[in-house]
Design a protein around this motif. Structure first.
Motif, short mmCIF file in Angstrom:
data_model
loop_
_atom_site.label_atom_id
_atom_site.label_comp_id
_atom_site.label_asym_id
_atom_site.label_seq_id
_atom_site.Cartn_x
_atom_site.Cartn_y
_atom_site.Cartn_z
N GLU A 117 -6.75 -0.06 -12.51
CA GLU A 117 -5.80 0.70 -12.78
C GLU A 117 -5.02 1.53 -11.59
OE1 GLU A 117 -7.37 3.96 -15.31
OE2 GLU A 117 -7.58 2.70 -17.17
N GLU A 118 -5.71 1.58 -10.37
CA GLU A 118 -5.05 2.15 -9.60
C GLU A 118 -4.18 0.97 -8.85
OE1 GLU A 118 -7.27 4.32 -6.16
OE2 GLU A 118 -8.92 4.97 -7.58
N THR A 147 -0.14 1.21 -8.34
CA THR A 147 0.52 1.44 -7.19
C THR A 147 1.04 -0.01 -6.51
OG1 THR A 147 -1.63 0.74 -5.97
CG2 THR A 147 -1.04 3.07 -6.18
N ARG A 158 -9.11 -1.01 -0.19
CA ARG A 158 -8.99 0.38 -0.01
C ARG A 158 -8.54 0.70 1.47
NH1 ARG A 158 -12.85 2.82 -4.76
NH2 ARG A 158 -11.08 3.37 -6.14
N ILE A 217 -6.19 3.87 -0.25
CA ILE A 217 -6.47 4.28 -1.70
C ILE A 217 -7.43 5.16 -1.69
CG2 ILE A 217 -6.86 3.74 -3.88
CD1 ILE A 217 -5.20 1.34 -3.69
N LYS A 228 -10.72 7.07 -3.30
CA LYS A 228 -11.50 6.93 -4.62
C LYS A 228 -11.21 8.02 -5.56
CE LYS A 228 -15.28 4.49 -2.78
NZ LYS A 228 -16.86 4.68 -2.41
#
Length: 339
Positions: free
Chosen positions: A95-96, A100, A332, A337, A339
């Motif tokens: 979803e992240e 983004t 990440r 990004i 957590k």
């Protein structure tokens, strides 16, 4: 008895159990099991076990000692319970990525806008996690080198048993089973079994993700161990690149990565297909799943035998998760990004 078959695995586990375990990860703490064996197997039905009636019948005539058998089923349940709790973490990451994604790859036309007309903007149903596939595809092919991908998608056999021991804290009799299952998986071509994944329900990309992943998963004892040919070393006089990305294999893995978010830990066959372990490789049956259960109950138990198809599926799932965790870490670290 052909080597690496389920009968071989059954005997090997018994021998290793009597000897105290063939590897350092195998111990024998007991797990309390209310409801006994049948209670464990029925509980497993909510965690994607295969035909539970067949498993009950087969387990009752197993040559394994009763305490060993119950330990194995207890930790089968415990492992899947722990793995199922982790599914939300994979969904959260995907979803992240989608949310983004417009900042990283607007050219992919990924729909990441919030649904302003919906009272609940945070509803996860507003985010189609399959939209993460083109974003991750671009990340893998533009921000990672083919050699990076080659290093990500390999895993030694011993790493799987270490994950079982250190991450999931399982060191009982099931650890012996798992060690043997991993050995069987490494030599799966020699078993003559078909695909373990059940037939998908409607041919959609998520439903067949497990089956496709299984068909491209390879093992090489001299080098990478379990691996995907996502990137291969090519030697061509007219090419400046030594490594080339296999987009087809990469897409198969990304589809498998999406399926890790659920809704099920392991895909299940439609009711029109009998998902019986006594037919290796997900053999088809024209009767419904309920009828197959009834047939199992009426069958001669002397023809029943424990199957390790579901354990092999869990082992492949663990491999896919390991590689997904590596890719998440890379993503990440490059996109900062949290957590």
């Amino acid at each position: 008895m052909s080597r690496f078959s389920d009968n071989w695995l059954l005997d090997k586990v018994m021998f290793d159990y009597v000897q105290g375990g063939s590897c350092a990860c195998c111990g024998f703490p007991h797990l309390f099991a209310p409801g006994g064996l049948e209670g464990l197997i029925h509980a497993m039905s909510d965690l994607e076990t295969d035909s539970k009636t067949h498993e009950i019948n087969a387990a009752k005539i197993s040559p394994w000692p009763e305490d060993m058998r119950d330990q194995i089923w207890g930790d089968r349940l415990l492992l899947r319970f722990k793995m199922k709790k982790e599914m939300k973490d994979y969904r959260g990451f995907l979803e992240e990525v989608v949310v983004t994604g417009h900042n990283n790859n607007a050219a992919n036309n990924v729909d990441t806008k919030s649904n302003g007309d919906d009272d609940d903007d945070n509803d996860e149903s507003n985010i189609n996690i399959q939209d993460a596939i083109p974003i991750l595809q671009q990340f893998c092919t533009t921000q990672l080198t083919p050699y990076d991908l080659y290093q990500i998608f390999q895993l030694q056999r011993s790493d799987l048993t270490e994950i079982l021991k250190s991450k999931y804290k399982i060191t009982s009799a099931f650890a012996i089973v798992f060690c043997s299952v991993v050995e069987q998986l490494a030599n799966f071509d020699l078993t003559g079994y078909g695909v373990d994944a059940p037939p998908c329900c409607d041919g959609s990309s998520v439903d067949d993700a497990e089956e496709l992943f299984e068909t491209v998963l390879k093992y090489n004892s001299r080098g990478p161990g379990f691996h995907l040919d996502v990137a291969t070393n090519i030697i061509e006089e007219d090419s400046d690149e030594e490594w080339k990305v296999n987009d087809e294999v990469l897409n198969i893995f990304l589809k498998r990565m999406i399926s890790l978010a659920g809704p099920a830990l392991l895909a299940r066959a439609p009711k029109s297909v009998a998902d019986n372990d006594d037919e290796e490789g997900g053999g088809k049956n024209n009767s419904s799943g309920d009828e197959a259960e009834k047939d199992n109950e009426q069958s001669d138990t002397s023809n029943s035998k424990p199957s390790f198809r579901s354990d092999r599926r869990v082992a492949r799932l663990m491999i896919a998760r390991c590689w997904t965790d590596r890719l998440i870490e890379k993503y990440r670290s490059m996109h900062e990004i949290d957590k």
